[in-house]
Design a protein around this motif. Structure first.
Motif, PDB file in Angstrom:
ATOM      1  N   VAL A 142       0.854  -1.179   0.000  1.00  0.00           N
ATOM      2  CA  VAL A 142       0.000   0.000   0.000  1.00  0.00           C
ATOM      3  C   VAL A 142       0.895   1.236   0.000  1.00  0.00           C
ATOM      4  O   VAL A 142       1.855   1.321   0.769  1.00  0.00           O
ATOM      5  CB  VAL A 142      -0.912   0.026   1.249  1.00  0.00           C
ATOM      6  N   HIS A 143       0.553   2.168  -0.879  1.00  0.00           N
ATOM      7  CA  HIS A 143       1.294   3.433  -0.942  1.00  0.00           C
ATOM      8  C   HIS A 143       0.284   4.562  -0.778  1.00  0.00           C
ATOM      9  O   HIS A 143      -0.719   4.612  -1.489  1.00  0.00           O
ATOM     10  CB  HIS A 143       2.032   3.564  -2.279  1.00  0.00           C
ATOM     11  N   LEU A 144       0.537   5.449   0.167  1.00  0.00           N
ATOM     12  CA  LEU A 144      -0.378   6.551   0.456  1.00  0.00           C
ATOM     13  C   LEU A 144       0.346   7.878   0.282  1.00  0.00           C
ATOM     14  O   LEU A 144       1.411   8.093   0.865  1.00  0.00           O
ATOM     15  CB  LEU A 144      -0.897   6.430   1.903  1.00  0.00           C
TER      16      LEU A 144
ATOM     17  N   ALA B  11      -5.882  12.748  -0.293  1.00  0.00           N
ATOM     18  CA  ALA B  11      -5.135  11.501  -0.109  1.00  0.00           C
ATOM     19  C   ALA B  11      -5.377  10.607  -1.315  1.00  0.00           C
ATOM     20  O   ALA B  11      -6.484  10.551  -1.853  1.00  0.00           O
ATOM     21  CB  ALA B  11      -5.582  10.793   1.164  1.00  0.00           C
ATOM     22  N   HIS B  12      -4.333   9.928  -1.698  1.00  0.00           N
ATOM     23  CA  HIS B  12      -4.366   8.992  -2.824  1.00  0.00           C
ATOM     24  C   HIS B  12      -3.667   7.732  -2.336  1.00  0.00           C
ATOM     25  O   HIS B  12      -2.490   7.772  -1.986  1.00  0.00           O
ATOM     26  CB  HIS B  12      -3.624   9.633  -4.003  1.00  0.00           C
ATOM     27  N   VAL B  13      -4.401   6.620  -2.264  1.00  0.00           N
ATOM     28  CA  VAL B  13      -3.831   5.370  -1.774  1.00  0.00           C
ATOM     29  C   VAL B  13      -3.916   4.330  -2.884  1.00  0.00           C
ATOM     30  O   VAL B  13      -4.930   4.225  -3.574  1.00  0.00           O
ATOM     31  CB  VAL B  13      -4.530   4.888  -0.484  1.00  0.00           C
TER      32      VAL B  13
ATOM     33  N   THR C 202      -7.076   1.903  -6.568  1.00  0.00           N
ATOM     34  CA  THR C 202      -6.793   3.249  -6.087  1.00  0.00           C
ATOM     35  C   THR C 202      -7.969   3.779  -5.285  1.00  0.00           C
ATOM     36  O   THR C 202      -9.118   3.675  -5.723  1.00  0.00           O
ATOM     37  CB  THR C 202      -6.537   4.198  -7.279  1.00  0.00           C
ATOM     38  N   GLY C 203      -7.683   4.332  -4.124  1.00  0.00           N
ATOM     39  CA  GLY C 203      -8.692   4.989  -3.305  1.00  0.00           C
ATOM     40  C   GLY C 203      -8.342   6.457  -3.146  1.00  0.00           C
ATOM     41  O   GLY C 203      -7.171   6.823  -3.149  1.00  0.00           O
TER      42      GLY C 203
ATOM     43  N   LEU D  64     -11.007   2.569  -0.676  1.00  0.00           N
ATOM     44  CA  LEU D  64     -10.319   1.359  -1.106  1.00  0.00           C
ATOM     45  C   LEU D  64     -10.978   0.107  -0.514  1.00  0.00           C
ATOM     46  O   LEU D  64     -11.206  -0.888  -1.213  1.00  0.00           O
ATOM     47  CB  LEU D  64      -8.844   1.427  -0.696  1.00  0.00           C
ATOM     48  N   ALA D  65     -11.330   0.165   0.760  1.00  0.00           N
ATOM     49  CA  ALA D  65     -11.981  -0.971   1.419  1.00  0.00           C
ATOM     50  C   ALA D  65     -13.314  -1.299   0.752  1.00  0.00           C
ATOM     51  O   ALA D  65     -13.637  -2.475   0.532  1.00  0.00           O
ATOM     52  CB  ALA D  65     -12.195  -0.674   2.901  1.00  0.00           C
TER      53      ALA D  65
END
Length: 92
Positions: free
Chosen positions: A9-11, A23-25, A35-36, A65-66
């Motif tokens: 995971v990269h945030l 925020a971009h996860v 992508t969330g 994302l979840a």
């Protein structure tokens, strides 16, 4: 048989010129990436505490994302022959 997988995971957090925190996860499963996105805006009447904006935006991005993961799992449980709503066919 037990097995282990690693998902990465990269945030990224950033603030725009209007004071909104975004925020971009990205979740990388090794076979796909999801992508969330999330954002937070400070009410002008509130004290500006950047950490709160970071927490809200990150939490909202992870929540996005979840929800995507849960929808994918639900679709996979139903199986490939289960008809999907028209709006999901293009996205799936």
């Amino acid at each position: 048989m037990a097995h282990t997988k690693e998902w990465n995971v990269h945030l990224d957090l950033f603030e725009d010129d209007k004071g909104a925190t975004k925020a971009h996860v990205v979740l990388d499963t090794g076979t796909t990436a999801l992508t969330g996105r999330g954002s937070a805006h400070c009410n002008p009447a509130d004290t500006d505490v950047p950490e709160i904006g970071d927490e809200l935006a990150a939490g909202r991005a992870m929540q996005d994302l979840a929800q995507q993961l849960l929808k994918i799992a639900e679709r996979d449980i139903q199986g490939p022959d289960t008809p999907r709503p028209k709006d999901r066919q293009a996205a799936g």
